[in-house]
Design a protein around this motif. Structure first.
Motif, PDB file in Angstrom:
ATOM      1  N   MET A 311       0.832  -1.207   0.000  1.00 30.68           N
ATOM      2  CA  MET A 311       0.000   0.000   0.000  1.00 30.68           C
ATOM      3  C   MET A 311       0.864   1.253   0.000  1.00 30.68           C
ATOM      4  O   MET A 311       0.504   2.253  -0.621  1.00 30.68           O
ATOM      5  N   ARG A 312       2.001   1.205   0.675  1.00 32.28           N
ATOM      6  CA  ARG A 312       2.904   2.358   0.665  1.00 32.28           C
ATOM      7  C   ARG A 312       3.362   2.659  -0.763  1.00 32.28           C
ATOM      8  O   ARG A 312       3.440   3.813  -1.181  1.00 32.28           O
ATOM      9  N   ALA A 313       3.662   1.611  -1.519  1.00 33.12           N
ATOM     10  CA  ALA A 313       4.070   1.796  -2.912  1.00 33.12           C
ATOM     11  C   ALA A 313       2.924   2.353  -3.749  1.00 33.12           C
ATOM     12  O   ALA A 313       3.116   3.240  -4.592  1.00 33.12           O
ATOM     13  N   ALA A 314       1.713   1.832  -3.518  1.00 30.19           N
ATOM     14  CA  ALA A 314       0.549   2.318  -4.263  1.00 30.19           C
ATOM     15  C   ALA A 314       0.243   3.766  -3.909  1.00 30.19           C
ATOM     16  O   ALA A 314      -0.126   4.576  -4.781  1.00 30.19           O
ATOM     17  N   GLU A 315       0.424   4.119  -2.634  1.00 28.78           N
ATOM     18  CA  GLU A 315       0.161   5.489  -2.196  1.00 28.78           C
ATOM     19  C   GLU A 315       1.173   6.449  -2.809  1.00 28.78           C
ATOM     20  O   GLU A 315       0.833   7.550  -3.256  1.00 28.78           O
ATOM     21  N   ALA A 316       2.432   6.043  -2.868  1.00 26.86           N
ATOM     22  CA  ALA A 316       3.464   6.872  -3.486  1.00 26.86           C
ATOM     23  C   ALA A 316       3.187   7.054  -4.984  1.00 26.86           C
ATOM     24  O   ALA A 316       3.403   8.135  -5.547  1.00 26.86           O
ATOM     25  N   GLU A 317       2.712   5.996  -5.624  1.00 24.62           N
ATOM     26  CA  GLU A 317       2.351   6.076  -7.037  1.00 24.62           C
ATOM     27  C   GLU A 317       1.216   7.082  -7.241  1.00 24.62           C
ATOM     28  O   GLU A 317       1.229   7.870  -8.196  1.00 24.62           O
ATOM     29  N   THR A 318       0.236   7.060  -6.354  1.00 24.84           N
ATOM     30  CA  THR A 318      -0.881   8.001  -6.441  1.00 24.84           C
ATOM     31  C   THR A 318      -0.393   9.433  -6.292  1.00 24.84           C
ATOM     32  O   THR A 318      -0.824  10.332  -7.026  1.00 24.84           O
ATOM     33  N   LYS A 319       0.507   9.667  -5.361  1.00 25.28           N
ATOM     34  CA  LYS A 319       1.057  11.022  -5.182  1.00 25.28           C
ATOM     35  C   LYS A 319       1.791  11.489  -6.446  1.00 25.28           C
ATOM     36  O   LYS A 319       1.655  12.650  -6.858  1.00 25.28           O
ATOM     37  N   ARG A 320       2.595  10.613  -7.034  1.00 29.61           N
ATOM     38  CA  ARG A 320       3.308  11.000  -8.256  1.00 29.61           C
ATOM     39  C   ARG A 320       2.321  11.358  -9.369  1.00 29.61           C
ATOM     40  O   ARG A 320       2.522  12.327 -10.115  1.00 29.61           O
ATOM     41  N   PHE A 321       1.258  10.580  -9.473  1.00 27.69           N
ATOM     42  CA  PHE A 321       0.222  10.833 -10.464  1.00 27.69           C
ATOM     43  C   PHE A 321      -0.426  12.199 -10.224  1.00 27.69           C
ATOM     44  O   PHE A 321      -0.621  12.990 -11.153  1.00 27.69           O
TER      45      PHE A 321
END
Length: 404
Positions: A311-321
């Motif tokens: 989830m941390r990786a998915a959350e970081a991906e969302t922030k980059r987006f």
């Protein structure tokens, strides 16, 4: 070892967990006060925060979109309420002090300037020779000095635990666990010298809940507002691990669902998945560490309220987006660049002509040295709402940028 049953986590359990902050043993307030016969220290803190001028101003401060771009976009106030709701869900799950958690969530954005991070960038640039400007440090100034309504003290005189949560909710500010290279803002350093907040330790679980709730809230509602503004399309969510998986799940379950319902269904599941992930991960962390009390939580070498690695990786991906598609989109950047100009213009005018601030703000300038004069102007400016800042710019300048 601490055990977490479905009863204790999913339904809140009964009583206070051993690792929760104990309201009966608060470390007190900067200005000592008698205990309330009807409220805990953290209930009083929450009430003072909600009744403050700074809290009311949040309704007219930018989150991402300037208020007049649409009535349905989030403001700092609606964002704060969403953070508080999520944070309290965590506090209930882990049997923490809900009032302290709520107080930290409600106060965490007090220091934001008009026009959000654009205003902060402008003030930080103007204050570069005087210690800079940081919204978290400004929030501390507001609750310890700038709110002036009480007969016996300046600020809100919040409890040590609420101040600790405000200052350290994102982690230690000194020592080996502080962010490498980060500079301790001067207002925090100065207050800590008078009322030490243990800046080298992590904050309580209550404050950690507020911090991660902030991430969950703005990740989700900034996607929602980005869709509403037309900066992204529903189909764009497919490239994201978390939102894309939910999009596929919802469209499979409800083919042909109208757009507004589809978006809402995605966003509510987005919050739910993140919340449930934090509860599972944090439960495992607490079971492994088995902290005996709140101080044992503070002494850990990491935050215990956390996302799982996936989830941390998915959350970081969302922030980059969001940075690429929303925060740094040409239309948003155009407005925010103009907003920076408004704040910078006002700072220069007030510093050069203090009488334009009027009243006590103007009168105080004559007694201040150069650095304190600049900080005084930054205090005045940072308290403004978007609409007041624009009104002042129109009053003082021949031309005011159109923030559209």
């Amino acid at each position: 070892m601490t055990e977490f049953s479905g009863e204790a986590i999913g339904r809140g359990g009964t009583g206070r967990a051993v690792f929760a902050v104990d309201a009966a043993h608060s470390r007190g307030r900067f200005s000592p006060e008698a205990d309330s016969p009807t409220r805990t220290p953290y209930q009083r803190d929450r009430d003072r925060i909600v009744h403050s001028t700074a809290f009311r101003r949040l309704k007219h401060k930018t989150q991402v979109f300037i208020a007049y771009e649409g009535d349905h976009f989030r403001t700092r106030l609606t964002h704060t309420i969403e953070v508080s709701q999520i944070a309290r869900a965590f506090a209930r799950a882990f049997r923490l002090d809900e009032d302290l958690t709520e107080a930290v969530a409600l106060v965490h954005d007090f220091g934001h300037t008009p026009f959000g991070h654009a205003g902060e960038r402008a003030l930080d640039e103007k204050m570069r020779s005087f210690g800079g400007f940081d919204h978290n440090a400004q929030a501390l100034r507001i609750v310890t000095a700038l709110e002036r309504h009480y007969a016996e003290f300046d600020g809100l005189n919040l409890s040590w635990e609420t101040l600790e949560g405000l200052v350290k909710h994102n982690g230690p500010l000194r020592g080996p666990h502080a962010t490498p290279g980060a500079v301790l803002p001067r207002p925090i350093r100065d207050f800590d010298a008078l009322f030490p907040l243990d800046l080298h330790t992590f904050a309580s679980l209550e404050a950690q809940c507020a911090a991660i709730a902030d991430d969950i809230a703005y990740d989700t509602h900034d996607l929602d507002d980005g869709l509403r503004a037309g900066l992204i399309d529903i189909a764009d969510l497919a490239e994201l691990s978390l939102a894309g998986d939910i999009l596929r799940e919802v469209t499979a379950a409800y083919p042909g669902l109208e757009r507004s319902r589809l978006i809402h269904e995605i966003m509510r599941r987005h919050i739910t998945r993140m919340v449930e992930d934090v509860i599972r991960t944090t439960a495992a962390n607490l079971s492994a560490c088995a902290p005996d009390d709140a101080d044992a939580v503070r002494a850990q070498d990491r935050a215990l309220v956390a996302f799982s690695p996936a989830m941390r990786a998915a959350e970081a991906e969302t922030k980059r987006f969001l940075f690429a598609r929303v925060y740094r989109s040409p239309s948003i950047m155009r407005v925010m660049n103009r907003a920076e100009t408004v704040v910078a213009d006002l700072f220069d005018r007030y510093l050069g002509e203090p009488a334009e601030m009027g009243g006590a703000w103007s009168d105080a300038m004559a007694q201040l040295g150069t650095e304190k004069r600049a900080r005084h102007v930054a205090d005045y400016l940072s308290g403004m709402t978007d609409s007041y800042a624009l009104g002042e710019h129109r009053r003082l300048f021949d031309a005011t940028p159109d923030l559209r």
